[in-house]
Design an enzyme around this catalytic site. Structure first.
Site, PDB file in Angstrom:
ATOM      1  CG  ASP A 134      -7.584   5.286   2.817  1.00  0.00           C
ATOM      2  OD1 ASP A 134      -8.259   4.416   3.393  1.00  0.00           O
ATOM      3  OD2 ASP A 134      -6.350   5.212   2.672  1.00  0.00           O
ATOM      4  CG  ASP A 135      -9.293   5.448   7.009  1.00  0.00           C
ATOM      5  OD1 ASP A 135      -9.414   4.403   6.356  1.00  0.00           O
ATOM      6  OD2 ASP A 135      -8.445   5.591   7.911  1.00  0.00           O
ATOM      7  CB  CYS A 147      -6.987   0.142   3.962  1.00  0.00           C
ATOM      8  SG  CYS A 147      -6.915   1.632   4.971  1.00  0.00           S
ATOM      9  CG  HIS A 204      -3.334  -1.395   1.868  1.00  0.00           C
ATOM     10  ND1 HIS A 204      -3.859  -0.244   2.382  1.00  0.00           N
ATOM     11  CD2 HIS A 204      -2.278  -1.725   2.651  1.00  0.00           C
ATOM     12  CE1 HIS A 204      -3.152   0.101   3.456  1.00  0.00           C
ATOM     13  NE2 HIS A 204      -2.193  -0.776   3.630  1.00  0.00           N
ATOM     14  CG  ASP A 211     -11.101   2.307   2.704  1.00  0.00           C
ATOM     15  OD1 ASP A 211     -11.474   3.299   3.362  1.00  0.00           O
ATOM     16  OD2 ASP A 211      -9.914   1.901   2.700  1.00  0.00           O
TER      17      ASP A 211
HETATM   18 CA   LIG Z   1      -9.266   2.864   4.719  1.00  0.00          CA
END
Ligand SMILES: [Ca+2]
Length: 444
Positions: free
Chosen positions: A22-23, A61, A115, A285
């Site tokens: 994530d990120d 996301c 998500h 993502d």
């Molecule tokens: Ca993300």
């Protein structure tokens, strides 16, 4: 025509391990960021292929994940933020894990793959392993300093944190499903905020050595339509150089923490002798602004958020450790993984398999990559080419309400050249290229 090393007919079904982080920015040692401690992802890159120019389709996301897992661009999923399920627009779409499930694979996921709140039971052979109770709350020891600050540390074991538990459980899952062909999607939630991870990862970095962005301002000449949504709380948390350094420190610590958990899962794959028969995809993502453009957030069309890490390792591949500089869209992952596993491609897919790049990373390939963001005044359609990024903002009345052009050989994202008369022909060329090349068909 598949490469020789990929002769699916003679080999047993290949497993897939799809790790979604994530990120995660491509700010990793293997991406040339030598200040980052990421030995496990580096090792994966050294034994697989790293994609230097992989872009997500939306730097948010749910929107990004929905596009990748359905294999279509956001204008089909209609998921532009974290507010809708792709099944609202595409009730019968076959997702990537669902396609593997339909082809006799055990399809399973852990933690954040879709998500939160937008799960898709059809995708999986068994119910999702929820980690909600231990995500940021619930499992911390009494007095643990979690009170909304972005960056906190404590001298605790890895599995006090969600991703530590994800690694523990992923190891158990691999042991349990090792004898059947599987598609296993693992969600790692750091380095997404909040920047909570054990102290030992914080100690890997000296805050005095953390460099701040040299471009902490919005581009000169940015059109109103392109003005990013500001996150006031993050703005406040990054209001001084010390706070900015602490914010980056937290991001880096969490990157190393995520890397360590990924390493534990990959080690178990080796221990169980599954590595020789498992395709591994590691993907971020979306990126995140760590001060570039003066922003501390995602959800823009700039390089900081659209460019993502992507590493693919395939058993038997020749080009181990090769870095590919060709443009790849995240939506291309679905057809690629299917082709690598010898599965037919569902007809609805809009991405393009990049298996040919795994065979030869230098072949002639697509000349651009596409991202978009739904802004306050319209949709920003963005295209990255060899030297430029061109973004066109289209209002609800289908009229262009703003344009951006950045030249990465010169001022980069510091100056919007779309308003510079000297670049008129470049803008026209890119506007045409955007319409001609946009996948799927340009909507307006
Ligand atoms: Ca993300």
């Amino acid at each position: 025509m598949l490469p020789e090393w990929l002769n699916a007919e003679e080999m047993p079904k290949k497993n897939v391990l799809f790790i979604i982080v994530d990120d995660l920015r491509p700010e990793l040692n293997c991406y040339g960021s030598k200040h980052i401690v990421s030995p496990n992802i580096d090792n994966l890159a050294a034994t697989g292929m790293l994609f230097n120019r992989a872009y997500c389709q939306v730097a948010i996301c749910s929107a990004s994940r929905s596009s990748v897992l359905t294999g279509v661009y956001p204008d089909k999923t209609k998921v532009y933020w974290n507010d809708k399920h792709f099944r609202d627009a595409l009730p019968d779409v076959t997702t990537l894990p669902q396609h593997f499930r339909n082809n006799g694979y055990h399809s399973i996921s852990i933690s954040k793959v879709y998500h939160d709140g937008f799960e898709d039971p059809k995708s999986w052979s068994e119910p999702l392993m929820e980690l909600k109770g231990i995500r940021n709350e619930g499992k911390f020891p009494a007095g643990f300093p979690f009170s909304g600050q972005p960056t906190r540390d404590a001298d605790v074991p890895d599995n006090i944190h969600c991703d530590g538990v994800t690694a523990d459980r992923s190891i158990e899952v691999l042991r349990r499903i090792k004898n059947k062909p599987f598609f296993f999607a693992v969600g790692i939630i750091r380095p997404h905020l909040s920047y909570l991870c054990p102290k030992k990862y914080w100690d890997l970095y000296d805050p005095n050595e953390i460099k701040l962005s040299e471009h902490p301002f919005l581009p000169k000449g940015l059109p109103g339509a392109a003005m990013p949504y500001m996150n006031e709380s993050l703005k406040k948390r990054t209001s001084s150089d010390d706070l900015r350094r602490e914010f980056k420190h937290g991001y880096y610590a969490c990157t190393s923490f995520a890397d360590a958990q990924i390493g534990r899962i990959l080690d178990e794959l080796e221990n169980l002798k599954l590595a020789d028969n498992t395709i591994i995809v590691l993907w971020g993502d979306n990126g995140f602004h760590l001060g570039e453009q003066g922003l501390w957030m995602k959800a823009t069309n700039f390089e900081a958020t659209t460019r993502v890490p992507l590493i693919v390792r395939v058993p038997g591949m020749k080009n181990k450790g090769v870095k590919c500089n060709r443009f790849v869209d995240s939506v291309d992952i679905y057809p690629t993984v299917c082709e690598l596993a010898g599965l037919t491609l569902p007809e609805h897919l809009e991405g393009k398999s990049f298996v040919p790049l795994l065979e030869d990373a230098g072949i002639v390939w697509q000349q651009c990559s596409f991202s978009q963001i739904n802004g306050k005044k319209g949709m920003g359609y963005s295209m990255r080419t060899e030297n430029y990024r061109y973004t066109e903002w289209v209002g609800t009345d289908e009229k262009t309400v703003g344009a951006e052009l950045y030249d990465y050989r010169n001022a980069g994202e510091d100056i919007n050249l779309a308003i510079d008369k000297n670049f008129k022909s470049i803008v026209e060329e890119h506007a045409k290229m955007l319409r001609d090349n946009w996948r799927p068909k340009w909507p307006y």
